[in-house]
Design an enzyme around this catalytic site. Structure first.
Site, PDB file in Angstrom:
ATOM      1  N   ASP A  46       6.629  26.945  34.350  1.00 23.01           N
ATOM      2  CA  ASP A  46       5.861  25.754  33.957  1.00 23.01           C
ATOM      3  C   ASP A  46       5.105  25.079  35.115  1.00 23.01           C
ATOM      4  OD1 ASP A  46       6.546  26.014  31.343  1.00 23.01           O
ATOM      5  OD2 ASP A  46       8.162  24.511  31.375  1.00 23.01           O
ATOM      6  N   HIS A 250      -1.052  33.390  63.427  1.00 24.32           N
ATOM      7  CA  HIS A 250      -0.998  32.808  62.076  1.00 24.32           C
ATOM      8  C   HIS A 250       0.394  32.274  61.755  1.00 24.32           C
ATOM      9  CE1 HIS A 250      -4.877  35.019  60.620  1.00 24.32           C
ATOM     10  NE2 HIS A 250      -5.116  33.986  61.403  1.00 24.32           N
ATOM     11  N   ASP A 267      -3.838  24.300  64.186  1.00 23.99           N
ATOM     12  CA  ASP A 267      -5.060  24.843  63.561  1.00 23.99           C
ATOM     13  C   ASP A 267      -5.024  24.343  62.119  1.00 23.99           C
ATOM     14  OD1 ASP A 267      -7.057  26.371  62.398  1.00 23.99           O
ATOM     15  OD2 ASP A 267      -6.462  28.248  63.373  1.00 23.99           O
ATOM     16  N   ASP A 278     -12.481  23.741  59.959  1.00 24.62           N
ATOM     17  CA  ASP A 278     -11.522  24.638  60.605  1.00 24.62           C
ATOM     18  C   ASP A 278     -11.469  24.246  62.081  1.00 24.62           C
ATOM     19  OD1 ASP A 278      -9.939  26.743  61.393  1.00 24.62           O
ATOM     20  OD2 ASP A 278     -11.389  28.321  60.918  1.00 24.62           O
ATOM     21  N   HIS A 359      -8.296  38.231  69.331  1.00 19.53           N
ATOM     22  CA  HIS A 359      -9.041  37.990  68.086  1.00 19.53           C
ATOM     23  C   HIS A 359     -10.509  37.724  68.391  1.00 19.53           C
ATOM     24  CE1 HIS A 359      -9.043  33.598  68.793  1.00 19.53           C
ATOM     25  NE2 HIS A 359      -7.758  33.690  69.071  1.00 19.53           N
ATOM     26  N   HIS A 363     -16.183  33.006  63.018  1.00 17.42           N
ATOM     27  CA  HIS A 363     -16.511  33.557  61.693  1.00 17.42           C
ATOM     28  C   HIS A 363     -17.412  32.541  61.005  1.00 17.42           C
ATOM     29  CE1 HIS A 363     -13.448  30.652  60.293  1.00 17.42           C
ATOM     30  NE2 HIS A 363     -12.695  31.099  61.267  1.00 17.42           N
ATOM     31  N   HIS A 370     -13.216  31.421  55.852  1.00 17.45           N
ATOM     32  CA  HIS A 370     -13.844  32.641  56.381  1.00 17.45           C
ATOM     33  C   HIS A 370     -14.960  32.954  55.398  1.00 17.45           C
ATOM     34  CE1 HIS A 370     -10.113  34.111  58.846  1.00 17.45           C
ATOM     35  NE2 HIS A 370     -10.540  32.926  59.201  1.00 17.45           N
ATOM     36  N   GLU A 393     -13.935  29.780  68.551  1.00 17.82           N
ATOM     37  CA  GLU A 393     -12.505  29.567  68.705  1.00 17.82           C
ATOM     38  C   GLU A 393     -11.822  30.543  69.663  1.00 17.82           C
ATOM     39  OE1 GLU A 393     -10.192  30.794  65.199  1.00 17.82           O
ATOM     40  OE2 GLU A 393     -12.082  30.943  64.106  1.00 17.82           O
ATOM     41  N   TYR A 397      -3.138  33.617  74.890  1.00 18.40           N
ATOM     42  CA  TYR A 397      -1.780  33.540  74.332  1.00 18.40           C
ATOM     43  C   TYR A 397      -0.827  34.320  75.219  1.00 18.40           C
ATOM     44  CZ  TYR A 397      -4.973  32.416  70.566  1.00 18.40           C
ATOM     45  OH  TYR A 397      -5.997  31.864  69.836  1.00 18.40           O
ATOM     46  N   ARG A 417      -5.676  27.597  71.904  1.00 18.42           N
ATOM     47  CA  ARG A 417      -6.909  27.938  71.179  1.00 18.42           C
ATOM     48  C   ARG A 417      -7.671  26.629  71.008  1.00 18.42           C
ATOM     49  NH1 ARG A 417      -4.955  30.718  67.424  1.00 18.42           N
ATOM     50  NH2 ARG A 417      -4.845  29.386  65.584  1.00 18.42           N
ATOM     51  N   GLU A 419     -10.954  25.300  68.832  1.00 19.96           N
ATOM     52  CA  GLU A 419     -11.848  25.760  67.760  1.00 19.96           C
ATOM     53  C   GLU A 419     -12.683  24.610  67.207  1.00 19.96           C
ATOM     54  OE1 GLU A 419      -9.819  27.249  64.231  1.00 19.96           O
ATOM     55  OE2 GLU A 419     -11.652  28.283  63.600  1.00 19.96           O
TER      56      GLU A 419
HETATM   57  N1  GLY Z   1      -7.786  28.834  60.528  1.00 20.15           N
HETATM   58  C1  GLY Z   1      -8.058  30.203  60.444  1.00 20.15           C
HETATM   59  C2  GLY Z   1      -9.012  30.620  61.464  1.00 20.15           C
HETATM   60  O1  GLY Z   1      -9.183  29.938  62.448  1.00 20.15           O
HETATM   61  O2  GLY Z   1      -9.685  31.593  61.329  1.00 20.15           O
HETATM   62 MN    MN Z   2     -11.341  29.835  62.336  1.00 19.86          MN
HETATM   63 MN    MN Z   3      -8.683  27.897  62.552  1.00 19.78          MN
END
Ligand code: GLY
Ligand code: MN
Ligand code: MN
Length: 452
Positions: A46, A250, A267, A278, A359, A363, A370, A393, A397, A417, A419
């Site tokens: 439910d 993540h 983040d 973001d 990374h 994006h 994204h 970003e 690390y 990071r 961003e």
């Molecule tokens: N928050 C996800 C990224 O930075 O791509």
């Molecule tokens: Mn991002």
């Molecule tokens: Mn992010």
């Protein structure tokens, strides 16, 4: 004091019409376009997951409710946009909330006709039978997939009798993605608002930082502010990681205690009117950067500023990434962390930079965090244009927990990071998230300090 900017004007019916026209100008008169929203999804008995429509549905109509379908077909003179919606139903509305119904849909939305979703299978089958090509993305809504598949199965009879009926199904997503890639002034207003609220939320969490806080407590002040400020909440699950958790890209467990001497990495971004922000910021939980933390933080910030400066009309989409990688590699060589030459360090196969920076630098961002849009049309890096929005970003690390590397003791468990969300304009990069503090001085002056 909390200063929430004024809400931007809603996206107008004229703008939705113009988006539809731009899409339809690429269609053939015997096409039928079908846009489905996501299905509702059950979380437990439910209880549903909070509903969010599909971004293409939001882009073309702004219609947010489940159980709806948008179609467009050409009647020989012009394109006709039809919306199927949940019908008025007092009993359902008592339990689940008020509905616009067919009459409401006809009043305030960029459509020509509205019908009850209960009539969709009959009416859609009639539309499908008359079309030669169906533009439909399968896999989003199994009910509509079934209707389309049934019609395709019946096509031979229709074609033999009437000489028409669908002979192909194509996914229209790439056409819509190309439109979504360049943001209009109205879209930028929504994104700027989401960015301003998200920036303030990060500042609140900086002020609320203290040794001994749980990661989820900082998450709650951020996400609480997203709601307080009138957004629909987070655009993606918040990452709030202290100490070694800051080195997990993540990480979303968010339940550790923040210890003295650790960096917290957050983040988190809000969604406003469907549009995402973001933002990532990283800072010492106790309010004072150590020298090793400063070395890494300033290096990432330098890389980020250089990458933002590449967000200019005519530059390849990956120029920010290459700029950030170069500065990070040079800095890590200077700090003695990378033992290769610059060219070796930047090599994608065995360069040492990838050990600490694994990374991409950004994006597209828009209705999806994204966001859609091909990075390399025909295999060539896309050149940035006015109205495109992307994140910048870079990060470093140093996970001391990793068995695959020998983490330098001096930098153990530092995860940084930084961003921001950047709009490409004719006069240079416009940082939508510029209100979010990021210099070492600004951060140290805010951490643990209440609003005055
Ligand atoms: N928050 C996800 C990224 O930075 O791509
Ligand atoms: Mn991002
Ligand atoms: Mn992010």
């Amino acid at each position: 004091m909390l200063q929430i900017g004024e809400k931007p004007a809603a996206i107008s019916i004229d703008e939705f019409r113009s988006r539809q026209r731009r899409l339809m100008s690429q269609l053939r008169p015997d096409d039928l376009l079908i846009i489905c929203p996501n299905m509702e999804s059950t979380r437990s008995n439910d209880v549903h997951y909070p509903y969010r429509s599909s971004s293409d549905m939001l882009y073309l109509s702004g219609w947010k409710d489940p159980e709806s379908i948008l179609t467009a077909h050409n009647d020989g003179k012009s394109w006709i946009v039809t919306l199927f919606v949940q019908p008025k139903d007092t009993l359902k509305e008592i339990w689940e909330g008020r509905r616009e119904g067919v009459e409401g849909a006809l009043k305030g939305w960029a459509i020509d006709f509205a019908h009850s979703i209960e009539d969709a299978s009959t009416l859609l089958a009639q539309m499908i039978a008359k079309a030669n090509r169906i533009l439909h993305r399968s896999g989003i809504n199994s009910l509509v997939d079934n209707m389309v598949n049934d019609a395709i199965e019946r096509r031979d009879r229709g074609r033999q009798q009437f000489g028409n009926g669908p002979i192909s199904i194509e996914d229209p997503s790439a056409k819509i993605a190309e439109l979504r890639l360049r943001k209009s002034a109205a879209e930028i207003s929504q994104m700027r608002h989401a960015s301003q609220i998200s920036s303030l939320a990060h500042e609140i969490s900086m002020r609320h930082s203290a040794v001994g806080r749980r990661e989820y407590q900082l998450q709650s002040v951020i996400e609480g502010f997203f709601s307080y400020a009138g957004t629909s909440g987070w655009a993606y699950p918040s990452i709030v990681g202290c100490g070694e958790n800051a080195t997990v890209l993540h990480y979303t467990v968010n339940d550790d205690i923040c210890q003295d001497g650790e960096i917290i990495l957050i983040d988190a971004g809000a969604e406003y009117n469907g549009y995402a922000a973001d933002i990532t910021r990283s800072w010492p939980i106790n309010g004072k950067f150590t020298t090793p933390q400063k070395e890494i933080y300033q290096l990432v910030l330098n890389a980020q500023l250089a990458a933002i400066d590449e967000c200019r009309v005519g530059r390849p989409y990956n120029a920010p990434h290459e700029a950030a990688r170069k500065i990070l590699a040079e800095g890590l060589i200077e700090l003695g962390i990378i033992t290769q030459t610059l060219d070796e360090a930047l090599c994608m196969e065995n360069g040492q930079l990838r050990m600490w920076y694994m990374h991409n630098t950004g994006h597209w961002i828009g209705l999806d965090v994204h966001d859609v849009g091909i990075y390399k049309p025909n295999g060539e890096a896309r050149l940035l244009e006015e109205g495109m929005c992307l994140t910048v970003e870079p990060g470093l690390y140093f996970g001391a927990w990793r068995p695959d590397i020998d983490c330098p003791e001096r930098y153990a468990n530092i995860g940084i990071r930084i961003e921001d969300d950047v709009l490409v304009t004719s006069t240079g990069p416009d940082v939508l998230t510029k209100d979010c503090p990021k210099t070492i001085l600004d951060l140290e002056s805010l951490i643990g300090k209440d609003f005055e």
